[in-house]
Design an enzyme around this catalytic site. Structure first.
Site, PDB file in Angstrom:
ATOM      1  N   ILE A 262      -6.555  -6.372   0.985  1.00  0.00           N
ATOM      2  CA  ILE A 262      -5.715  -5.700  -0.071  1.00  0.00           C
ATOM      3  C   ILE A 262      -4.751  -6.623  -0.617  1.00  0.00           C
ATOM      4  O   ILE A 262      -3.886  -6.870   0.423  1.00  0.00           O
ATOM      5  CB  ILE A 262      -5.177  -4.290   0.461  1.00  0.00           C
ATOM      6  CG1 ILE A 262      -6.442  -3.397   0.986  1.00  0.00           C
ATOM      7  CG2 ILE A 262      -4.589  -3.747  -0.879  1.00  0.00           C
ATOM      8  CD1 ILE A 262      -7.482  -3.320   0.126  1.00  0.00           C
TER       9      ILE A 262
ATOM     10  N   ILE B  16       0.731  -1.182  -0.101  1.00  0.00           N
ATOM     11  CA  ILE B  16       0.030  -0.025  -0.044  1.00  0.00           C
ATOM     12  C   ILE B  16       0.943   1.514   0.020  1.00  0.00           C
ATOM     13  O   ILE B  16       0.556   2.278  -0.998  1.00  0.00           O
ATOM     14  CB  ILE B  16      -0.988   0.046   1.265  1.00  0.00           C
ATOM     15  CG1 ILE B  16      -1.840  -1.005   1.041  1.00  0.00           C
ATOM     16  CG2 ILE B  16      -1.682   1.409   1.392  1.00  0.00           C
ATOM     17  CD1 ILE B  16      -2.808  -1.377   2.353  1.00  0.00           C
TER      18      ILE B  16
ATOM     19  N   TYR C 270      -2.540  -6.750  17.110  1.00  0.00           N
ATOM     20  CA  TYR C 270      -2.661  -5.935  15.519  1.00  0.00           C
ATOM     21  C   TYR C 270      -3.869  -5.145  15.792  1.00  0.00           C
ATOM     22  O   TYR C 270      -3.960  -3.970  15.359  1.00  0.00           O
ATOM     23  CB  TYR C 270      -2.653  -6.927  14.306  1.00  0.00           C
ATOM     24  CG  TYR C 270      -2.818  -6.100  13.239  1.00  0.00           C
ATOM     25  CD1 TYR C 270      -1.751  -5.685  12.399  1.00  0.00           C
ATOM     26  CD2 TYR C 270      -4.241  -6.398  12.455  1.00  0.00           C
ATOM     27  CE1 TYR C 270      -1.938  -4.907  11.213  1.00  0.00           C
ATOM     28  CE2 TYR C 270      -4.187  -5.689  11.151  1.00  0.00           C
ATOM     29  CZ  TYR C 270      -3.502  -5.094  10.492  1.00  0.00           C
ATOM     30  OH  TYR C 270      -3.534  -4.470   9.161  1.00  0.00           O
TER      31      TYR C 270
END
Length: 259
Positions: free
Chosen positions: A187, A18, A152
Site C-alpha cells: 500500500i 493507512i 514483522y
C-alpha cells in the site's frame, strides 16, 4: 447514507498512512472519531485537518490504554492499526539468523502487544452495550514467510491468530462484538518513500516492487479504508473471526500465462 453515523470510533496510528485514511473515511461516514498516535504533533495536525479529536497513545504502554479507557470509556469501533516494520531507524538485520533479540522484541512489543492491549481495551469499551467491531490491521506478511523481516511477519501472523481468539471469546460471552483482521500488501504509504526516492527512476522502482502483483500497482490507503468501513458498519454484523486480503491478487497465485 452515512454508515457510521454517531458511532464512536478509535483509530490507532492515525497520524499518517493507512490509519489517517481510515480516520478520514470514518469521519466522512458520520463517526465520532478519536484519532490516536505516539507522534503527538503529527497526530494533532492530522486530526485538525480531518476535523476529529486527537488523543496521544503509545500502544506499547498499558498505562496509556488505561488513560484512554478513562477518557473514552465507551466505543463502537476500535481499529488497531499502529505498527512498525523494524526498519524505521535504518536498515538492520531482521532475518532469522542475524536479527537481535532486542529488535525482535521491539517489533512484537509495538505490533503484537499493542494489538493485544487494543483488543482488551475494545472489549471493555464495548461489552456494556454488548456490541461493537474490532478491526486489527495485520498484513500480507502475516500469511507468508518474509525472510528479511522475520519479526514483522511473526508479529502480523500472531495478530491474525489473536483476532480469531478474540472473536470466539466475545461470541462465547454472548456479545455481538465482532473481531476481524485486514491484510494489506503493498500500500503506497510514507513507509515506502526511502525505497522509492524522488529521482528519475522512481517510476521504475515502483514497477519493480509490484512486478509480482497481478494488478501491477500499489494499493492506496483509501482502498484499505473502504474495506475497514464495511467491517465497522452494521452491514457486516455476521462477519467475525475472518480475514480480508487487500493485495492486488498477490495471494491468489500467478497471473502469468503458462509457457
Amino acid at each position: 447514507m452515512q454508515r457510521l453515523k454517531n458511532k464512536t470510533c478509535v483509530v490507532t496510528g492515525a497520524a499518517r498512512g493507512i490509519g489517517r485514511a481510515i480516520a478520514a473515511r470514518f469521519h466522512d461516514e458520520g463517526a465520532v472519531v478519536i484519532a490516536t498516535d505516539i507522534d503527538a504533533a503529527a497526530g494533532a495536525a492530522t486530526a485538525a485537518e480531518i476535523g476529529c479529536r486527537f488523543e496521544p497513545l503509545d500502544v506499547r504502554e498499558e498505562a496509556d490504554w488505561l488513560r484512554l479507557a478513562r477518557i473514552v470509556p465507551v466505543a463502537d469501533v476500535v481499529v488497531n492499526n499502529a505498527g512498525v516494520t523494524g526498519f524505521e531507524a535504518g536498515v538492520v538485520p531482521h532475518d532469522p539468523e542475524n536479527a537481535s533479540l532486542a529488535d525482535w522484541r521491539e517489533v512484537h512489543r509495538v505490533n503484537l502487544d499493542g494489538s493485544f492491549l487494543g483488543c482488551r481495551y475494545a472489549i471493555g469499551a464495548m461489552k456494556g452495550a454488548g456490541t461493537g467491531s474490532i478491526i486489527n490491521i495485520s498484513s500480507r506478511s502475516g500469511l507468508v514467510g518474509i525472510p528479511g523481516a522475520a519479526a514483522y511477519a511473526s508479529s502480523k501472523a500472531a495478530i491474525r491468530n489473536h483476532t480469531k481468539t478474540v472473536a470466539l471469546y466475545c461470541a462465547q460471552q454472548g456479545w455481538r462484538i465482532r473481531c476481524n483482521s485486514v491484510h494489506p500488501a503493498a500500500i503506497l504509504t510514507p513507509i515506502w518513500e526511502p525505497m522509492l526516492g524522488d529521482g528519475p527512476d522512481r517510476d521504475a522502482r515502483m514497477r519493480a516492487l509490484v512486478a509480482d502483483t497481478p494488478l501491477k500497482r500499489f494499493g492506496m490507503p483509501e482502498e484499505v479504508a473502504a474495506i475497514v468501513v464495511t467491517l465497522a458498519s452494521d452491514e457486516a454484523t455476521y462477519v467475525t473471526g475472518t480475514e480480508v486480503n487487500i493485495d492486488g491478487g498477490l495471494l491468489a497465485g500467478s497471473a502469468a500465462s503458462p509457457g
